[in-house]
Each structure stands twice: as C-alpha cells, then as structure tokens.
Design a protein around this motif. Structure first.
Motif, short mmCIF file in Angstrom:
data_model
loop_
_atom_site.label_atom_id
_atom_site.label_comp_id
_atom_site.label_asym_id
_atom_site.label_seq_id
_atom_site.Cartn_x
_atom_site.Cartn_y
_atom_site.Cartn_z
N MET A 50 -6.67 6.53 -9.44
CA MET A 50 -5.24 6.81 -9.33
C MET A 50 -4.62 7.26 -10.65
O MET A 50 -3.40 7.37 -10.75
CB MET A 50 -4.50 5.57 -8.80
N MET A 102 -19.35 -7.27 -6.65
CA MET A 102 -19.21 -8.73 -6.72
C MET A 102 -20.34 -9.41 -7.48
O MET A 102 -20.14 -10.41 -8.15
CB MET A 102 -19.17 -9.31 -5.32
N ALA A 134 -3.29 0.27 -11.79
CA ALA A 134 -3.99 1.21 -12.67
C ALA A 134 -3.10 1.61 -13.85
O ALA A 134 -3.55 1.67 -15.00
CB ALA A 134 -4.42 2.44 -11.89
N LEU A 164 -2.95 -1.01 -16.54
CA LEU A 164 -4.19 -1.07 -17.32
C LEU A 164 -4.18 0.02 -18.38
O LEU A 164 -4.54 -0.19 -19.55
CB LEU A 164 -5.42 -0.90 -16.42
N GLN A 177 -3.51 4.29 5.54
CA GLN A 177 -4.37 4.47 4.37
C GLN A 177 -5.23 5.74 4.38
O GLN A 177 -6.11 5.89 3.56
CB GLN A 177 -5.29 3.26 4.14
N SER A 205 -17.49 -6.78 -13.60
CA SER A 205 -17.07 -5.68 -12.73
C SER A 205 -15.57 -5.44 -12.87
O SER A 205 -15.13 -4.31 -13.06
CB SER A 205 -17.44 -6.03 -11.28
N LEU A 206 -14.80 -6.52 -12.83
CA LEU A 206 -13.33 -6.39 -12.95
C LEU A 206 -12.97 -5.70 -14.27
O LEU A 206 -12.08 -4.84 -14.31
CB LEU A 206 -12.68 -7.78 -12.89
N GLY A 239 -10.04 -0.85 -3.71
CA GLY A 239 -10.12 -1.93 -4.69
C GLY A 239 -10.13 -1.46 -6.13
O GLY A 239 -9.27 -0.69 -6.55
N VAL A 243 -13.27 -11.70 -9.94
CA VAL A 243 -13.11 -10.33 -9.47
C VAL A 243 -12.66 -10.31 -8.02
O VAL A 243 -12.04 -9.37 -7.55
CB VAL A 243 -14.42 -9.54 -9.67
N GLY A 248 -7.06 2.91 -0.56
CA GLY A 248 -5.99 1.97 -0.81
C GLY A 248 -6.50 0.85 -1.68
O GLY A 248 -7.66 0.86 -2.10
N PHE A 249 -5.65 -0.12 -1.93
CA PHE A 249 -6.08 -1.25 -2.77
C PHE A 249 -6.83 -2.27 -1.91
O PHE A 249 -7.99 -2.55 -2.13
CB PHE A 249 -4.86 -1.89 -3.45
N ALA A 250 -6.17 -2.80 -0.91
CA ALA A 250 -6.81 -3.78 -0.04
C ALA A 250 -7.28 -3.09 1.23
O ALA A 250 -6.68 -2.12 1.68
CB ALA A 250 -5.82 -4.88 0.31
N SER A 299 -9.95 2.33 -6.80
CA SER A 299 -8.64 2.86 -6.43
C SER A 299 -7.58 2.40 -7.46
O SER A 299 -6.72 3.19 -7.86
CB SER A 299 -8.30 2.33 -5.03
N ALA A 300 -7.68 1.14 -7.89
CA ALA A 300 -6.68 0.59 -8.80
C ALA A 300 -7.03 0.80 -10.27
O ALA A 300 -6.57 0.07 -11.14
CB ALA A 300 -6.48 -0.90 -8.53
N SER A 301 -7.87 1.80 -10.56
CA SER A 301 -8.08 2.16 -11.96
C SER A 301 -8.20 3.69 -12.04
O SER A 301 -7.21 4.38 -11.76
CB SER A 301 -9.28 1.42 -12.57
N GLN A 316 -14.44 -3.50 -15.90
CA GLN A 316 -14.69 -2.05 -15.93
C GLN A 316 -13.42 -1.27 -15.61
O GLN A 316 -13.25 -0.13 -16.01
CB GLN A 316 -15.82 -1.65 -14.97
N MET A 317 -12.52 -1.91 -14.87
CA MET A 317 -11.24 -1.26 -14.57
C MET A 317 -10.44 -1.07 -15.86
O MET A 317 -9.85 -0.02 -16.09
CB MET A 317 -10.41 -2.12 -13.60
N ALA A 357 -15.05 -3.54 -6.13
CA ALA A 357 -15.78 -4.22 -7.20
C ALA A 357 -17.23 -4.48 -6.80
O ALA A 357 -17.56 -4.55 -5.61
CB ALA A 357 -15.10 -5.53 -7.53
N GLU A 378 0.84 -1.20 0.00
CA GLU A 378 0.00 0.00 0.00
C GLU A 378 0.87 1.26 0.00
O GLU A 378 0.62 2.20 -0.74
CB GLU A 378 -0.92 0.01 1.22
N SER A 427 -2.30 0.36 -5.76
CA SER A 427 -3.39 0.80 -6.64
C SER A 427 -2.84 1.46 -7.90
O SER A 427 -3.26 1.15 -9.01
CB SER A 427 -4.28 1.82 -5.92
#
Lengths: 322, 289
Positions: free
Chosen positions: B214, B169, A178, A181, B248, B175-176, B206, A223, B228-230, B209-211, B178-179, B167, A169, A174
């Motif tokens: 950021m 679920m 990102a 991608l 975070q 859903s995944l 999640g 997912v 954060g991610f997790a 954040s990871a698309s 879409q990132m 996401a 983290e 993240s």
C-alpha cells in the motif's frame, strides 16, 4: 490479591487457609503463630515458584487482564501537563488510541498509545483497544507534529490488534498501518516505545517503530494472536496455549530476538498488583532512554532507528550464488 | 517446476471419459476455477493466463509474472541463493518449506531482480502465492528491502507485484518486523524521489497489504484481486454478518479510494510503460529531480 487467574488458584487457597487460621486464633485466643509463620513461608515459596516460572500462556493471561494498567494510567502517573488531543482531521476521533502533549520530568513530549477499557462499557467505547484507520491516522498526525516541533515521542503499545471490520477495510486499514511504519522511520526526534500489555500484530507495530522498544516483563508481542495461529496452523483454536509457547511472544523472547532493548520488571504477579510501583519503573526506564537519545542529532536518530529495523530477520545463503 | 504447476492444476480438470483421459497428454487442458471452462493450456498461456471465457485472472508464479511483465520476459535475478532458516525452531516449518521448494522449484516466495519495461530499466519484484501462500518471512522481507535499496542506488524505478496470505507465522515476530523493515527502506526511496509502483494481485492480505503493497506512489490492482488487512472470514466472525460478494475486491477498493486503478493483465505492460514514460520525461527538468 492472588486468584484472578487459574494458575493462581493454589496461592488463593493457601491464603484463605492462613486467613482462617488467623481468625480462628484470634477468636479462640489460641496461639497458632508458629503454624501461621510456617504457612506464610510456604506461601512465599509457592509464590516464587508460580510467578518465577510463568509460562507464555500465563503471561498472556496477565497481559490481557482487565485490571492491568492502561496507557492513560501510565500517562496520569508519569507525565505532567498532559493535554489530550483528538481526531485525524479526515474522518473522526478513534478512542481506541489516545494521544497528546505532556511533560516528562519537565521535558516536553508527545505521547500516544492504544487505550483499552476498564470495564465492558468503556471497552465498547474504546473498541477493546482495537483501532480503526482514523486511530492510526490520529497517532500519525500527533507524531508528525512532534517531529515538526522537535519533541520526543513516547508510545504505549497495548492492543489485541487493528480492528478487523468492514468499515476499517473501506477506510484503508492497510494503508493507515503501512503509512505509520513508513513515516515513523523518518522522524528526526527520539522515539521510545513501551509494550505495556498486548502487542498484537500490525496494529501494535503501527505505534512501534522506535529508537528503543521497551517491554514489561509480562507483556506479549506477536505477529498473530495465539488463538488465531492455532486455528490456522492446527485448525483448532483451543491449542492457543501451544501456539503461545511455539511462537515466542514473551519479553524474554523479544530481547533474545533483538526486537526490544530492555525488559521492565513487574511486581510479583503482574503490573496490576502495584500500579504505582510499576509506573515508577516505566518512568525511570523511559526517561533514561530518552536522555540518551536526546544527545543524538536528528540524522543520527533516524539512522539508528533505520539500522535497528533493517537488520531484523534471519536467513542463509546457498553455496552457489545467483 | 512449471510442469509441476500445471500437473497440479490438471488434478482439477474435468475430463469426461476414460478415453479422453487417455488421449489428452498431461497438462494439455486447464480448468478455469471461476467459470469452469476447460481451456487449452497453451492458449491460456498465450492469453497471459486470463480465462477467455470469463476474464478470470489466474494466479501466477513469481517467474510467470516476470515473464509476462518484463521486456522479452528477461530478469537479471538478485539474491537467488538466499534461503530461509528456521529461526524459532518452529515444529514442521522445515518440512513445509521443503515441500514448497519441491513444489515450485523456487527457494522462496519472492523473486527480485532487474529488467526493462517498455525499454525503461526497473528493479522488479514479484511474490508467488504458490510458495507458502506468499507469506512474509525474513527472506521475503530481506529480498524486497535489498531490491528497494538497489533501486535507490541505481536510481531505477521499483515495480513490485504483491500476492500474500500475510505474515509467516512460523517466523513469529521476525515476520512482523519485516513490515517495518521494508517500509523503512521505502521511506528512503520516497525521500530521494525514486518512483515506486505497487501492483496488487490476488490475494494480498495482512502484513504485506499493511506495508509495502500500500506504499506505492502508484497502487494498481488486477481485476477481481482480493485484498485487505483482515480476511473476509475473520471480519464476518467479528461483525456477525455476511459481507457482499465484491467485498475487498480490487473494484471495491477502487470505489473506496484505496487504489489508483484496476488494470487488466493484458493492459499491464502498457500502463506501466505509460507511467514510466511520464516519469522519464519529467526527469532532469526543473520539476523532476
């Protein structure tokens, strides 16, 4: 050898019976060949029944099997002249992701993939195939280099997910995902991705933005891990099997949902039963897709990849438009 | 719909006596979840829903965000009629969606459209955590991708406020994906020199954040926003240690170099305007595009 997983137990039992009868027949010099032939026939039927109707949770067990061929296994069997390259030039070298340059039937390529360990010791080194940001950034560095020099990219996907840790983290898990991608969407070289085991969430997708995404028959793509989903949805991680069924994670599901283009068949029981045969199938499929893609221009490749991901998703409209 | 939102909050308000309860009309007071102060809802609203006692930034609905951010609070909405289907026939999904629609009065978690900030036309988007925890399903991904494409087409800056549990679920792999979809569209903005400002609000995790969250040219965050991610609990279970309280938060992420600035809600319009001003001044010069 059957018997690694609970659902293979009936097969293992039957095999033991056949072996015993064979030994008995040899030792005592009694002819049981008719009985043995009948049992072999039953074994074949049972095998068909079990392996032909694997449920999502069973496939999940196969996909996660410790003996399942890993990225490096495929690299060694499929490519020549593989030269592993290391490091993200920012922080370190993440062994949960491997990559380098190689040739595929003479075609220069860059190959990148998640790397799980074969045993506990190697898994600790490889962090069970769960990358930190530096792993994703190493992959990106190698893919950018491929793009610069016009080399096609082949990726192997096999991870439970990006590592959920505090250091990850702090270093921007993240952002790292990102960025991959975003950048993978822009490359002007062919990208072929193969989900060989576990396609776990964002950590898998970070190597998964390809022109073609192929998937082994027993691999899974999800997912969130079914265990995670079960504990969030039903507050009970033991319902992972139910979550695996409900979430649709199998190769067949991915094909139906338009996420993958082709399913690569596995030997009965899974890739680990015959890694050499499996590698041949993977090689054939990757090469075929790569050759098709190599006929396209950089702009066409980029557009095709964009269009593929742009159209994924299902939604509707109310009658009144706002 | 806004009324429902306040009514929900009211449940947590501590009102001392039965008499007081009778005297205070519904929704008049709101309790700060951080410091426990009882605040006059009208005053709180005037303060952009920031606690006057402890500076806690209340979570906003997407529509509140638009109202607080855009000039005169005016948004010309895109894709208002887009609705979520149940592509995996996931048990309980339709019911849960209906409950969220009823609770918020919205069709989905994200609101997109255009408006102006400090006089600059922008394409605007905001996710409300109040709808399905702001999770990223097909509709959220599609509306954000559409909004980004509108920004590209009109050559307007894109301003997105994120808040998400990650996401959706119930839409599984869709859903995944879409990132990948949203990131691919943002790459086009990147190539065309279109400004994208991402504002992270509490909480953002999640898949969001990871698309796109950021991927801003500028990444801002509200004070105290967790992202954060997790999630913290997952990480604590993984490393088998307690994490520090500030783990975070926006401030933690600033310290670790993950964002450009932490911006107080009352400064947000001014900061956005300053960035937009600088970019507008650069446009059309040899260095701008």
């Amino acid at each position: 050898m059957a018997g690694e997983m609970p659902f293979e137990q009936p097969l293992a039992e039957l095999r033991a019976k056949i072996d015993e009868l064979t030994r008995f027949s040899r030792e005592r010099g009694i002819d049981f060949s008719e009985e043995i032939a009948r049992l072999e026939e039953r074994y074949a039927r049972l095998e068909e029944e079990i392996y032909g109707n694997l449920t999502a949770p069973q496939k999940m067990q196969i996909a996660r099997l410790a003996g399942r061929p890993t990225t490096l296994d495929y690299i060694q069997r499929i490519f020549t002249d593989f030269l592993e390259l290391h490091g993200d030039r920012l922080f370190g070298d993440d062994l949960a992701i491997v990559g380098g340059i190689a040739r595929l039937e003479g075609i220069p390529v860059t190959v990148v993939g998640h790397q799980k360990g074969k045993d506990t010791k190697e898994n600790i080194l490889r962090n069970f195939g769960m990358p930190h940001p530096e792993g994703f950034r190493k992959a990106l560095r190698l893919m950018r280099q491929a793009d610069k020099f016009g080399r096609p990219i082949v990726t192997f996907i096999d991870t439970p997910g990006a590592y959920p840790g505090n250091a990850a983290e702090e270093r921007g898990q993240s952002e790292a995902i990102a960025r991959n991608l975003l950048e993978m969407a822009s490359f002007r070289v062919p990208i072929v991705c193969v989900v060989i085991g576990e396609g776990g969430s964002g950590g898998a997708l970070a190597l998964g933005v390809g022109n073609r995404v192929l998937m082994l028959e027993n691999a899974i793509y999800s997912v969130i891990s079914p265990n995670g989903a079960a504990s969030i949805l039903w507050k009970d991680a033991s319902l992972a099997d139910r979550a695996a069924e409900t979430m649709r994670i199998t190769a067949k599901d991915m094909l139906e949902l338009g996420v993958v283009e082709e399913i690569i068949p596995e030997p009965k029981g899974g890739a680990h039963k015959d890694p050499a045969w499996q590698a041949e199938r993977v090689k054939e499929a990757v090469l075929r897709h790569l050759r098709e893609l190599m006929a396209l221009s950089g702009d066409q490749l980029r557009k095709q990849r964009f269009d593929k991901f742009r159209q994924i998703g299902e939604f509707g409209f109310l009658d009144i438009e706002g | 719909m806004l009324k429902d939102f306040f009514q929900k909050k009211r449940k947590y308000a501590t009102i001392t006596s039965d008499k007081a309860k009778r005297d205070i009309p519904e929704g008049l007071m709101t309790k700060c979840p951080k410091c426990g102060a009882i605040l006059v809802t009208k005053e709180l609203e005037k303060n952009l829903k920031v606690c006057t006692g402890c500076d806690y930034h209340f979570r906003l609905s997407a529509r509140e965000r638009a109202r607080f951010t855009l000039d005169e609070g005016r948004l010309f909405e895109y894709d208002a009629g887009m609705i979520t289907l149940d592509p995996l026939s996931f048990p309980g999904y339709r019911e849960k969606l209906e409950a969220n629609v009823k609770k918020t009065g919205e069709n989905e978690a994200v609101l997109t459209g255009e408006g102006t900030i400090g006089g600059h036309p922008v394409v605007f988007g905001a996710i409300g955590f109040d709808f399905f925890s702001g999770t990223l399903g097909s509709v959220v991904g599609e509306k954000i991708a559409n909004a980004a494409e509108k920004a590209l087409q009109k050559r307007y800056p894109l301003v997105l406020f994120s808040a998400s549990g990650g996401a959706r679920m119930q839409e599984g792999i869709l859903s995944l994906m879409q990132m990948a979809k949203t990131s691919a569209v943002l790459k086009r903005l990147d190539d065309e020199g279109i400004l994208y400002i991402s504002v992270i609000t509490d909480p953002t995790y999640g898949g969001v954040s990871a698309s796109f969250a950021m991927l801003g040219d500028y990444v801002l965050a509200e004070p105290g926003a967790a992202f954060g991610f997790a999630g913290r609990i997952v990480i604590e279970q993984t490393i088998r240690q307690k994490l520090p309280d500030d783990f975070q938060t926006a401030e933690f992420n600033l310290k670790h170099g993950q964002i450009d600035r932490v911006v107080h809600r009352k400064e947000m319009r001014a900061v956005l305007t300053r960035i937009l001003d600088v970019h507008a001044a650069g446009r059309g010069t040899a260095h701008g595009r």
